[in-house]
Write a protein that holds these residues in place. Sequence first.
Motif, PDB file in Angstrom:
ATOM      1  N   THR A   1      -4.131  -3.826  -1.030  1.00 50.60           N
ATOM      2  CA  THR A   1      -3.720  -3.409   0.433  1.00 50.60           C
ATOM      3  C   THR A   1      -3.110  -1.940   0.540  1.00 50.60           C
ATOM      4  OG1 THR A   1      -1.471  -4.441   0.308  1.00 50.60           O
ATOM      5  CG2 THR A   1      -3.501  -5.749   0.576  1.00 50.60           C
TER       6      THR A   1
ATOM      7  N   ASP B   1      -2.340  -7.790  -3.336  1.00 48.99           N
ATOM      8  CA  ASP B   1      -1.512  -6.963  -3.978  1.00 48.99           C
ATOM      9  C   ASP B   1      -0.760  -6.059  -2.986  1.00 48.99           C
ATOM     10  OD1 ASP B   1      -0.930  -5.674  -6.645  1.00 48.99           O
ATOM     11  OD2 ASP B   1      -1.321  -4.006  -5.314  1.00 48.99           O
TER      12      ASP B   1
ATOM     13  N   TYR C   1       4.091   0.370   0.445  1.00 49.86           N
ATOM     14  CA  TYR C   1       2.764   0.467   1.471  1.00 49.86           C
ATOM     15  C   TYR C   1       3.066   0.217   2.715  1.00 49.86           C
ATOM     16  CZ  TYR C   1       0.355  -0.616  -3.226  1.00 49.86           C
ATOM     17  OH  TYR C   1      -0.183  -0.340  -4.424  1.00 49.86           O
TER      18      TYR C   1
ATOM     19  N   TRP D   1       6.542   2.224 -10.951  1.00 50.55           N
ATOM     20  CA  TRP D   1       6.129   3.348 -12.042  1.00 50.55           C
ATOM     21  C   TRP D   1       7.488   3.347 -12.961  1.00 50.55           C
ATOM     22  CZ3 TRP D   1       2.290   6.905 -12.447  1.00 50.55           C
ATOM     23  CH2 TRP D   1       1.174   6.820 -11.354  1.00 50.55           C
TER      24      TRP D   1
ATOM     25  N   SER E   1       4.099  -1.563 -14.121  1.00 45.91           N
ATOM     26  CA  SER E   1       2.903  -0.648 -13.629  1.00 45.91           C
ATOM     27  C   SER E   1       2.906   0.519 -14.180  1.00 45.91           C
ATOM     28  CB  SER E   1       2.741  -0.921 -12.108  1.00 45.91           C
ATOM     29  OG  SER E   1       1.722  -0.195 -11.422  1.00 45.91           O
ATOM     30  N   ASN E   2       1.823   1.056 -14.592  1.00 46.50           N
ATOM     31  CA  ASN E   2       1.730   2.679 -14.728  1.00 46.50           C
ATOM     32  C   ASN E   2       2.614   2.744 -15.933  1.00 46.50           C
ATOM     33  OD1 ASN E   2       0.030   3.823 -12.564  1.00 46.50           O
ATOM     34  ND2 ASN E   2       1.933   2.960 -11.335  1.00 46.50           N
TER      35      ASN E   2
ATOM     36  N   CYS F   1      -7.348   1.098  -8.532  1.00 45.91           N
ATOM     37  CA  CYS F   1      -8.563   1.941  -8.476  1.00 45.91           C
ATOM     38  C   CYS F   1      -9.699   1.489  -9.093  1.00 45.91           C
ATOM     39  CB  CYS F   1      -8.035   3.469  -8.657  1.00 45.91           C
ATOM     40  SG  CYS F   1      -6.757   4.191  -7.702  1.00 45.91           S
TER      41      CYS F   1
ATOM     42  N   ALA G   1     -12.790   3.385  -8.429  1.00 42.11           N
ATOM     43  CA  ALA G   1     -12.600   5.034  -8.513  1.00 42.11           C
ATOM     44  C   ALA G   1     -12.460   5.634  -7.368  1.00 42.11           C
ATOM     45  CB  ALA G   1     -13.613   5.559  -9.384  1.00 42.11           C
TER      46      ALA G   1
ATOM     47  N   LEU H   1     -19.984   4.827  -7.394  1.00 40.54           N
ATOM     48  CA  LEU H   1     -20.728   4.035  -6.976  1.00 40.54           C
ATOM     49  C   LEU H   1     -22.103   4.446  -6.528  1.00 40.54           C
ATOM     50  CD1 LEU H   1     -18.449   1.783  -4.732  1.00 40.54           C
ATOM     51  CD2 LEU H   1     -18.975   1.478  -7.142  1.00 40.54           C
TER      52      LEU H   1
ATOM     53  N   ILE I   1      -8.294  -5.452  -8.661  1.00 42.78           N
ATOM     54  CA  ILE I   1      -7.566  -5.572  -7.075  1.00 42.78           C
ATOM     55  C   ILE I   1      -8.337  -4.634  -6.313  1.00 42.78           C
ATOM     56  CG2 ILE I   1      -5.509  -6.977  -7.816  1.00 42.78           C
ATOM     57  CD1 ILE I   1      -4.215  -3.991  -7.791  1.00 42.78           C
ATOM     58  N   PRO I   2      -9.600  -4.673  -5.955  1.00 47.84           N
ATOM     59  CA  PRO I   2     -10.147  -3.451  -5.046  1.00 47.84           C
ATOM     60  C   PRO I   2      -9.714  -3.793  -3.588  1.00 47.84           C
ATOM     61  CG  PRO I   2     -11.761  -5.526  -5.412  1.00 47.84           C
ATOM     62  CD  PRO I   2     -10.456  -5.829  -6.253  1.00 47.84           C
ATOM     63  N   ARG I   3      -9.878  -2.667  -3.222  1.00 45.82           N
ATOM     64  CA  ARG I   3      -9.251  -2.313  -1.609  1.00 45.82           C
ATOM     65  C   ARG I   3     -10.373  -2.119  -0.843  1.00 45.82           C
ATOM     66  NH1 ARG I   3      -8.249   3.096   1.125  1.00 45.82           N
ATOM     67  NH2 ARG I   3      -7.905   3.379  -1.043  1.00 45.82           N
TER      68      ARG I   3
ATOM     69  N   ASN J   1     -17.210  -7.938  -2.342  1.00 40.21           N
ATOM     70  CA  ASN J   1     -16.425  -7.544  -3.784  1.00 40.21           C
ATOM     71  C   ASN J   1     -16.185  -8.826  -4.324  1.00 40.21           C
ATOM     72  OD1 ASN J   1     -16.831  -4.902  -2.898  1.00 40.21           O
ATOM     73  ND2 ASN J   1     -14.785  -4.549  -2.232  1.00 40.21           N
TER      74      ASN J   1
ATOM     75  N   CYS K   1      -4.434   8.685 -10.064  1.00 39.71           N
ATOM     76  CA  CYS K   1      -3.078   8.615  -9.697  1.00 39.71           C
ATOM     77  C   CYS K   1      -2.288   9.311 -10.796  1.00 39.71           C
ATOM     78  CB  CYS K   1      -2.842   7.295  -9.778  1.00 39.71           C
ATOM     79  SG  CYS K   1      -3.437   6.555  -7.920  1.00 39.71           S
TER      80      CYS K   1
HETATM   81  N1  LIG Z   1       0.166   0.425  -8.975  1.00 42.52           N
HETATM   82  C1  LIG Z   1      -0.123   1.393  -8.482  1.00 42.52           C
HETATM   83  O1  LIG Z   1       0.631   2.505  -8.804  1.00 42.52           O
HETATM   84  C2  LIG Z   1      -1.295   1.351  -7.870  1.00 42.52           C
HETATM   85  C3  LIG Z   1      -1.853   2.686  -7.237  1.00 42.52           C
HETATM   86  C4  LIG Z   1      -3.177   2.656  -6.577  1.00 42.52           C
HETATM   87  C5  LIG Z   1      -3.607   1.529  -6.002  1.00 42.52           C
HETATM   88  N2  LIG Z   1      -2.862   0.369  -6.444  1.00 42.52           N
HETATM   89  C6  LIG Z   1      -3.558  -0.899  -5.969  1.00 42.52           C
HETATM   90  O2  LIG Z   1      -4.862  -0.924  -6.423  1.00 42.52           O
HETATM   91  C7  LIG Z   1      -5.656  -1.171  -5.145  1.00 42.52           C
HETATM   92  C8  LIG Z   1      -7.165  -0.600  -4.981  1.00 42.52           C
HETATM   93  O3  LIG Z   1      -7.015   0.821  -5.460  1.00 42.52           O
HETATM   94  P1  LIG Z   1      -7.550   1.804  -4.372  1.00 42.52           P
HETATM   95  O4  LIG Z   1      -7.156   1.286  -3.033  1.00 42.52           O
HETATM   96  O5  LIG Z   1      -6.746   3.127  -4.614  1.00 42.52           O
HETATM   97  O6  LIG Z   1      -8.888   2.340  -4.598  1.00 42.52           O
HETATM   98  P2  LIG Z   1     -10.476   1.603  -4.779  1.00 42.52           P
HETATM   99  O7  LIG Z   1     -10.081  -0.059  -4.655  1.00 42.52           O
HETATM  100  O8  LIG Z   1     -10.731   1.744  -6.316  1.00 42.52           O
HETATM  101  O9  LIG Z   1     -11.178   1.977  -3.908  1.00 42.52           O
HETATM  102  C9  LIG Z   1     -10.853   1.950  -2.134  1.00 42.52           C
HETATM  103  C10 LIG Z   1     -12.276   2.598  -1.717  1.00 42.52           C
HETATM  104  O10 LIG Z   1     -13.374   1.997  -2.076  1.00 42.52           O
HETATM  105  C11 LIG Z   1     -14.128   1.687  -0.982  1.00 42.52           C
HETATM  106  N3  LIG Z   1     -14.911   0.209  -1.255  1.00 42.52           N
HETATM  107  C12 LIG Z   1     -14.421  -0.726  -1.471  1.00 42.52           C
HETATM  108  N4  LIG Z   1     -15.407  -1.779  -1.610  1.00 42.52           N
HETATM  109  C13 LIG Z   1     -16.594  -1.131  -1.661  1.00 42.52           C
HETATM  110  C14 LIG Z   1     -17.846  -1.441  -1.905  1.00 42.52           C
HETATM  111  N5  LIG Z   1     -18.244  -2.660  -2.020  1.00 42.52           N
HETATM  112  N6  LIG Z   1     -18.634  -0.478  -1.826  1.00 42.52           N
HETATM  113  C15 LIG Z   1     -18.333   0.808  -1.578  1.00 42.52           C
HETATM  114  N7  LIG Z   1     -17.146   1.102  -1.312  1.00 42.52           N
HETATM  115  C16 LIG Z   1     -16.269   0.289  -1.383  1.00 42.52           C
HETATM  116  C17 LIG Z   1     -13.224   1.496   0.339  1.00 42.52           C
HETATM  117  O11 LIG Z   1     -13.888   1.970   1.502  1.00 42.52           O
HETATM  118  P3  LIG Z   1     -13.624   1.223   2.687  1.00 42.52           P
HETATM  119  O12 LIG Z   1     -12.157   0.766   2.706  1.00 42.52           O
HETATM  120  O13 LIG Z   1     -14.159   2.113   3.844  1.00 42.52           O
HETATM  121  O14 LIG Z   1     -14.389  -0.025   2.795  1.00 42.52           O
HETATM  122  C18 LIG Z   1     -11.987   2.594  -0.278  1.00 42.52           C
HETATM  123  O15 LIG Z   1     -12.277   3.840   0.323  1.00 42.52           O
HETATM  124  C19 LIG Z   1      -4.655  -0.582  -3.900  1.00 42.52           C
HETATM  125  O16 LIG Z   1      -5.139  -0.972  -2.457  1.00 42.52           O
HETATM  126  C20 LIG Z   1      -3.522  -1.123  -4.357  1.00 42.52           C
HETATM  127  O17 LIG Z   1      -3.131  -2.381  -4.092  1.00 42.52           O
HETATM  128  C21 LIG Z   1      -1.724   0.162  -7.167  1.00 42.52           C
END
Ligand SMILES: NC(=O)c1ccc[n+]([C@@H]2O[C@H](COP(=O)([O-])OP(=O)(O)OC[C@H]3O[C@@H](n4cnc5c(N)ncnc54)[C@H](OP(=O)(O)O)[C@@H]3O)[C@@H](O)[C@H]2O)c1
Length: 275
Positions: free
Chosen positions: A18, A42, A47, A106, A135-136, A184, A187, A193, A226-228, A238, A265
């Motif tokens: 999220t 998540d 956030y 972190w 985490s991290n 992520c 990515a 993709l 955990i995709p967003r 997803n 990150c």
């Molecule tokens: N612990 C930490 O330090 C940390 C750091 C970073 C992230 N996180 C957690 O991990 C989660 C995911 O990471 P993230 O949000 O950085 O990156 P991510 O999930 O790798 O990528 C998100 C991006 O991918 C696009 N997307 C999603 N599904 C898709 C699909 N099926 N086809 C094409 N594009 C797609 C989304 O676009 P649209 O939204 O436009 O669909 C968005 O721009 C975060 O939301 C958070 O909860 C944790």
Amino acid sequence: MHDVNANGASIPALGFGTWTLKGEEAAHLVTHALNSGYRHIDTAALYENEEAVGEGIASADIDRGDVFLTTKVWTTDLAEGDFQRSIEASLERLGVDQVDLALIHWPSKAVPLRETVLALNDVLERGLTRHIGVSNFPVRLLDEAVALSANPLVCNQCEYHPFLNQDAVIAACRKHGMAFVSYCPLARDSDLLTGEPVSSLAAKYGRTAGQIVLRWHVQQEGVVAIPRTRTPARVIENSQVFDFELTGDDMATISALGTRNMRICDYDFGPDEWD
Ligand SMILES: NC(=O)c1ccc[n+]([C@@H]2O[C@H](COP(=O)([O-])OP(=O)(O)OC[C@H]3O[C@@H](n4cnc5c(N)ncnc54)[C@H](OP(=O)(O)O)[C@@H]3O)[C@@H](O)[C@H]2O)c1
């Protein structure tokens, strides 16, 4: 969807991330995710969406007890007392008595790890969370945290996608009986993709590129992703990665992209050295 069993915790292998989602949109997406079959959400104090996430969970057609909810404590709140107050404030915003997993967001150079790990154990022992983790954390710090913790840590949530090899951290998690949670996982905004080999594999399996990459995650032992997305159709897309399997050769072809060593990150306040 399967669960990953980690030191007594059952963590659904796919969660809804999220980061960047806010307000009503975040609430609607969380409700939509839960009504579409997700059982793992998540969030983090950082956030600024915990109220919305809580509303989204409350509005879904499932019981709170069926949702695995994770939050994290930011680096400014890692000292004794601050840590506990951060978790209490998260619970208040989320509108729940307990989260399922509380994470140190972190590692920090400013507060001794021992102090933060004690506070993490305190929130567990007080019932504010069902499980604890980090985490991290690179392997050296992960080993230290495990040694310092009276109660088992259940996960290390780290950046992971095909452009970043995380073999060392995943092996350390397995050794400690912990889950490795991929953030992520897609990515983020890279060419993963749209480029090769993911595009060709999508055509080969009759799946989307996102599904190929998420399948690659959850097919690895002990790995949770955990995709967003803010796109409602992609929320569903997803989640549909548990009814097909990548061959060993195709898994290896995707993993070979790790030589790019792309870390999204990577901040000044983060660890000096990654594995
Ligand atoms: N612990 C930490 O330090 C940390 C750091 C970073 C992230 N996180 C957690 O991990 C989660 C995911 O990471 P993230 O949000 O950085 O990156 P991510 O999930 O790798 O990528 C998100 C991006 O991918 C696009 N997307 C999603 N599904 C898709 C699909 N099926 N086809 C094409 N594009 C797609 C989304 O676009 P649209 O939204 O436009 O669909 C968005 O721009 C975060 O939301 C958070 O909860 C944790």
